[in-house]
Motif scaffolding. Structure first.
Motif, PDB file in Angstrom:
ATOM      1  N   LEU A   1       0.824  -1.209   0.000  1.00  0.00           N
ATOM      2  CA  LEU A   1       0.000   0.000   0.000  1.00  0.00           C
ATOM      3  C   LEU A   1       0.858   1.260   0.000  1.00  0.00           C
ATOM      4  CD1 LEU A   1      -2.739  -1.143   2.541  1.00  0.00           C
ATOM      5  CD2 LEU A   1      -3.071  -0.693   0.101  1.00  0.00           C
ATOM      6  N   ALA A   2       2.010   1.222   0.672  1.00  0.00           N
ATOM      7  CA  ALA A   2       2.888   2.389   0.683  1.00  0.00           C
ATOM      8  C   ALA A   2       3.388   2.706  -0.721  1.00  0.00           C
ATOM      9  CB  ALA A   2       4.069   2.142   1.619  1.00  0.00           C
ATOM     10  N   ILE A   3       3.672   1.673  -1.488  1.00  0.00           N
ATOM     11  CA  ILE A   3       4.111   1.896  -2.873  1.00  0.00           C
ATOM     12  C   ILE A   3       2.990   2.530  -3.689  1.00  0.00           C
ATOM     13  CG2 ILE A   3       4.796   0.711  -4.995  1.00  0.00           C
ATOM     14  CD1 ILE A   3       6.244  -1.336  -3.156  1.00  0.00           C
ATOM     15  N   LEU A   4       1.749   2.063  -3.482  1.00  0.00           N
ATOM     16  CA  LEU A   4       0.619   2.623  -4.219  1.00  0.00           C
ATOM     17  C   LEU A   4       0.323   4.058  -3.792  1.00  0.00           C
ATOM     18  CD1 LEU A   4      -1.867  -0.405  -4.177  1.00  0.00           C
ATOM     19  CD2 LEU A   4      -0.542   0.425  -6.114  1.00  0.00           C
ATOM     20  N   VAL A   5       0.268   4.259  -2.465  1.00  0.00           N
ATOM     21  CA  VAL A   5      -0.169   5.568  -1.955  1.00  0.00           C
ATOM     22  C   VAL A   5       0.936   6.605  -2.052  1.00  0.00           C
ATOM     23  CG1 VAL A   5      -0.960   6.795   0.099  1.00  0.00           C
ATOM     24  CG2 VAL A   5      -1.903   4.540  -0.445  1.00  0.00           C
ATOM     25  N   HIS A   6       2.117   6.262  -1.533  1.00  0.00           N
ATOM     26  CA  HIS A   6       3.185   7.261  -1.448  1.00  0.00           C
ATOM     27  C   HIS A   6       4.187   7.159  -2.601  1.00  0.00           C
ATOM     28  CE1 HIS A   6       1.774   8.570   2.439  1.00  0.00           C
ATOM     29  NE2 HIS A   6       1.810   7.329   2.893  1.00  0.00           N
ATOM     30  N   GLY A   7       4.255   6.004  -3.239  1.00  0.00           N
ATOM     31  CA  GLY A   7       5.159   5.869  -4.366  1.00  0.00           C
ATOM     32  C   GLY A   7       4.525   6.320  -5.665  1.00  0.00           C
ATOM     33  N   LEU A   8       3.291   5.847  -5.904  1.00  0.00           N
ATOM     34  CA  LEU A   8       2.591   6.194  -7.148  1.00  0.00           C
ATOM     35  C   LEU A   8       1.634   7.363  -6.970  1.00  0.00           C
ATOM     36  CD1 LEU A   8       1.828   2.564  -8.417  1.00  0.00           C
ATOM     37  CD2 LEU A   8       3.697   4.088  -9.110  1.00  0.00           C
ATOM     38  N   GLY A   9       1.494   7.829  -5.731  1.00  0.00           N
ATOM     39  CA  GLY A   9       0.671   9.022  -5.486  1.00  0.00           C
ATOM     40  C   GLY A   9      -0.820   8.787  -5.556  1.00  0.00           C
ATOM     41  N   LEU A  10      -1.283   7.579  -5.305  1.00  0.00           N
ATOM     42  CA  LEU A  10      -2.723   7.288  -5.317  1.00  0.00           C
ATOM     43  C   LEU A  10      -3.319   7.676  -3.964  1.00  0.00           C
ATOM     44  CD1 LEU A  10      -2.722   3.812  -7.114  1.00  0.00           C
ATOM     45  CD2 LEU A  10      -3.053   6.084  -8.105  1.00  0.00           C
TER      46      LEU A  10
END
Length: 647
Positions: A80-89
Motif C-alpha cells: 500500500l505504501a508503494i501505491l499511496v506514497h510511491g505512485l501518489g494514489l
C-alpha cells in the motif's frame, strides 16, 4: 518536499532490492543443479507459508500471533505504501487500509521489542537487536505520513522539521525492510524464506506430508561428487534453504548434542554454511558457539573444503540424526540432510570415519552385521522357538524382520517376547533366518552410501523371492529404512513397527491380557519411530490396554529427547560435558515413574547403560508378553490376521 522525496526513496530502495535479489540468486546458483517446479512452487508458496510454516510457528502462541501481526502488517503496508506514497494514489480508502496495516505492524513490532529486551539464550543477538526498532520506525513513519491521505490531518501539517524527521524514519525503515531482504541483515530471511518454501528440496513435506528418508547418491555417475566437500557441492536449493535461516535458535534448544556439550550447534552450522556461500569468517556470528570452540577461528568460501575450514569434523560426527532440529525449524530447513551429505564425503572420499567407524563399516562388508559376528549365529537366539523360515514357507501374512539385535543378548529378550506375543495371537509369520542381512541404517548415517546400497539391494533381492503381506520389526531404524529408503531401489513394502502391530492385535481381540499392577510407568519415544515416522499413539494405546497410565515426560512426543544412540553416535563417540542418555534419564526421573517402556533396541541399550539406581527398563513387547494370560487348557486355534498375501 515529502511528495517528491518519498517516491524517490521508495523506488530507489526497490531498485536496489531487485539488484540485490539477482546478486543473492547468483550466490545460490553456485550450487549443483536440482530439479524443482519453478512456477508450481511459486504458486504453492502462499499456502505453504500460511499453513505449513505457521503450523510449526503456532506451537509458540506468543510468537505466532506476533509474527502474523508483524509480517502480515508489513507485507500489506509495503504494497500500500508503494501505491499511496510511491505512485501518489491518495485515495481515502487506500489511506485507511494503510493506516490499519501500519498499526497492525506496529503492534506486532512492540511484542518483538518486548521479546528482545531480555532475549532467550538461543536467539542470535547482533543485528537482530536492531530489528524491533526498524520495524517500529517503518510502521510509525508511514502511519503518520498517511494520516493526511485518510483525511485525519491537513496536508503539510507539522512543518519542515517533522517532514525531515519522517524522511529520516522512512529512509531507515525502508533500508532495513527492503534492502535488508536481499543485501543481508535480519530481513534476509523473508526473501530467501519465501523462495525456500517455493523450491524446497522436499516438496512432499507440505500439505501434511512426511519426507524423512535420505536421498540416495547416484554411484554410477562418475561426474557426481560423493557427498559434499565444498559449499558449492550442495544443491542450489539447499544453499537457498541455509540462507533462509531466521536464527531463532529453536534447533539449538532441541539439539541433544548441544545440550550435552558436544561441539555441535545446528543453528551455527547453518550459519557457517551461509558464510561459506558468500565467503568470509564466522567472526560476526552473534549466537551461541559450538561448545568448546571459540567464535572467529573458522572461515571459507564456496570453493574451499568445508571441514577444517568452516567447521571441524567432530561437529559433523556429533549429530545423532534425531531430527529434533528439523522438527522445530519454522523455516523447514533440512539440517540432517546437510550433515549426512558432508559425512558422505568424509567417509567415501577420505575414509575419515572416526573412532570405531571404520571397523563397523568393515564388519558390515565382511559379515553383513556391524558387530562382526559370524553370520551363521544370526538365529541362535531362537534355537528353541521352532520359528518358520521363509525359505520353507510358501506364503505368510507377516515377515518378522529380526534386525541385528539378534546378536545382542539384551535385545534377544525383546525378540523372544515379541515372538511369544505373535504366537499367542495366532499370527501367521516367518523370519528370513540366515538370509537376513543388516538393513544398512548405520552405514548410511555414517556416510557410507556404497555399503548401504549394497546391503539394500541384496536384501531387496532376497525379499523378492518370497510372498508376504507386510513386514514387522521391533527396530525403528530398520523400520524406517525398509519403509522409507528401500523404495528408491525398487523395494516397496508395507512395514509396521511392532508397537503398531500389537495395537492392531489388541484392537482385533487376539490377545488375552491381564491388568498391569506393577507401578507407574513412562514411555520414551524413539526418534526414528516418532519424528521420522509420526507414530506416537500406538505404543501408548498398547500400554493403556495393559491398564497403565503413562506419566509423560516434559519432552515427549515430537519433542522427545534423543537417547543418544542414533546416527552412529555411539560408534563415532564424540566427547562432551555429559552423556545424552544421562540427560534422558534425568527426564525420566522427573516423572517419578518406577518403570520405562521403550520401543527401540538402541534406546534400550543407551538407557540401560545409565548407572543405577534408575527405573526398570523394558521394551514394550516385554511388557505385553508379561501381561499375557496363559491358557489353562489347550486352546482352540486362534483367529489369524491374514489379509491377501502379496507377491
Amino acid at each position: 518536499m515529502l511528495n517528491v522525496l518519498l517516491p524517490l526513496l521508495l523506488f530507489a530502495a526497490l531498485s536496489l532490492a531487485i539488484i540485490g535479489a539477482f546478486r543473492r540468486i547468483k550466490l545460490w546458483r553456485q550450487g549443483r543443479p536440482s530439479k524443482v517446479d519453478l512456477l508450481g512452487g511459486l504458486l504453492a508458496m502462499p499456502r505453504r507459508y500460511m499453513v505449513d510454516l505457521h503450523h510449526v510457528v503456532a506451537r509458540d502462541k506468543y510468537m505466532a500471533n506476533t509474527h502474523v501481526a508483524t509480517a502480515g502488517g508489513f507485507v500489506l503496508a509495503a504494497l500500500l505504501a508503494i501505491l499511496v506514497h510511491g505512485l501518489g494514489l491518495h485515495n481515502r480508502i487506500l489511506g485507511y487500509a494503510l493506516l490499519f496495516a501500519t498499526a497492525l505492524m506496529f503492534i506486532g513490532a512492540l511484542f518483538v521489542f518486548k521479546r528482545r529486551l531480555n532475549p532467550p539464550a538461543r536467539l542470535s543477538k547482533g543485528p537482530w537487536m536492531r530489528l524491533p526498532k526498524s520495524l517500529l520506525v517503518f510502521s510509525a513513519s508511514f502511519f503518520i505520513l498517511t494520516l493526511p491521505v485518510a483525511g485525519l490531518l491537513p496536508e503539510g501539517f507539522g512543518g519542515w522539521m517533522l517532514a525531515a524527521v519522517l524522511a529520516v524514519g522512512v529512509a531507515w525503515g525502508v533500508s532495513e525492510m527492503f534492502l535488508g531482504m536481499t543485501w543481508g541483515g535480519p530481513m534476509k530471511h523473508a526473501f530467501a524464506g519465501a523462495l525456500h518454501l517455493a523450491w524446497h528440496r522436499r516438496a512432499e513435506r507440505f500439505g501434511g506430508g512426511r519426507s524423512t528418508g535420505l536421498k540416495p547418491l547416484n554411484l554410477n555417475d562418475r561426474s557426481a561428487p560423493l557427498g559434499v566437500e565444498k559449499p558449492k557441492d550442495f544443491t542450489w536449493n539447499q544453499l537457498l534453504g541455509f540462507d533462509a535461516c531466521v536464527q531463532c535458535g529453536k534447533c539449538e534448544a532441541a539439539c541433544p548434542a548441544f545440550a550435552a556439550g558436544q561441539p555441535l550447534n545446528p543453528k551455527k552450522l547453518i550459519q557457517d554454511m551461509v558464510v561459506g556461500l558468500a565467503g568470509g569468517t564466522d567472526a560476526q556470528f552473534a549466537g551461541s558457539p559450538y561448545p568448546g570452540k571459540p567464535i572467529g577461528e573458522h572461515g571459507g568460501n564456496p570453493h574451499q573444503p568445508i571441514v577444517n575450514g568452516l567447521v571441524d569434523a567432530d561437529t559433523l560426527w556429533s549429530c545423532t540424526t534425531c531430527r529434533a532440529c528439523v522438527e522445530e525449524c519454522p523455516m523447514m530447513i533440512e539440517h540432517v540432510d546437510a550433515i549426512v551429505d558432508m559425512r558422505r564425503f568424509l567417509t567415501l572420499e577420505k575414509g575419515a570415519t572416526p573412532n570405531n567407524g571404520a571397523q563397523v563399516l568393515d564388519n558390515l562388508i565382511a559379515t553383513d552385521n556391524p558387530g562382526g559376528f559370524a553370520p551363521g549365529g544370526r538365529m541362535n537366539w531362537a534355537a528353541d522357538l521352532s520359528l518358520d523360515v521363509m525359505r520353507d514357507t510358501p506364503a505368510v501374512d507377516v515377515l518378522f524382520w529380526v534386525g541385528d539385535g539378534a546378536f545382542d543378548m539384551r535385545n534377544q529378550r525383546t525378540l523372544r517376547a515379541f515372538v511369544k506375543v505373535l504366537k499367542a495371537a495366532g499370527v501367521n509369520f516367518a523370519v528370513l533366518g540366515l538370509e537376513e542381512r543388516d538393513s544398512g541404517d548405520v552405514a548410511r548415517r555414517l556416510g557410507d552410501e556404497a555399503t548401504f546400497q549394497g546391503l539394500a539391494k541384496r536384501n531387496i533381492q532376497t525379499l523378492a523371492q518370497y510372498r508376504f503381506n507386510r513386514i514387522v520389526t521391533c527396530d525403528p531404524h530398520s523400520f524406517h529404512v525398509l519403509k522409507n529408503e528401500y523404495g528408491a531401489f525398487g523395494g516397496d513394502y508395507q512395514v509396521l513397527h511392532h508397537s503398531t502391530f500389537m495395537a492392531e492385535l489388541i484392537k482385533a481381540g487376539l490377545l488375552d491380557l491381564k491388568a498391569d499392577t506393577g507401578g507407574s510407568m513412562t514411555y520414551h519415544d524413539p526418534c526414528y519411530l516418532g519424528r521420522y515416522n509420526g507414530e506416537y499413539e500406538a505404543p501408548r494405546t498398547v500400554l493403556r490396554a495393559l491398564g497403565i497410565e503413562v506419566k509423560e515426560m516434559q519432552r515427549s512426543g515430537f519433542r522427545s529427547r534423543c537417547c543418544g544412540g542414533g546416527g552412529g553416535a555411539p560408534i563415532t563417540d564424540i566427547p562432551g560435558k555429559q552423556r545424552i542418555p544421562d540427560m534422558r534419564m534425568d527426564d525420566i526421573r522427573e516423572t517419578g515413574a518406577e518403570r520405562v517402556a521403550v520401543g527401540c533396541p538402541q534406546c534400550t541399550a543407551m538407557l540401560e547403560g545409565v548407572v543405577e539406581p534408575r527405573p526398570q527398563i523394558k521394551d514394550i513387547a516385554e511388557w505385553v508378553a508379561d501381561a499375557l494370560i496363559e491358557p489353562v487348557t489347550p486352546a482352540q486355534p486362534a483367529k489369524r490376521l491374514e489379509p491377501e498375501v502379496m507377491a
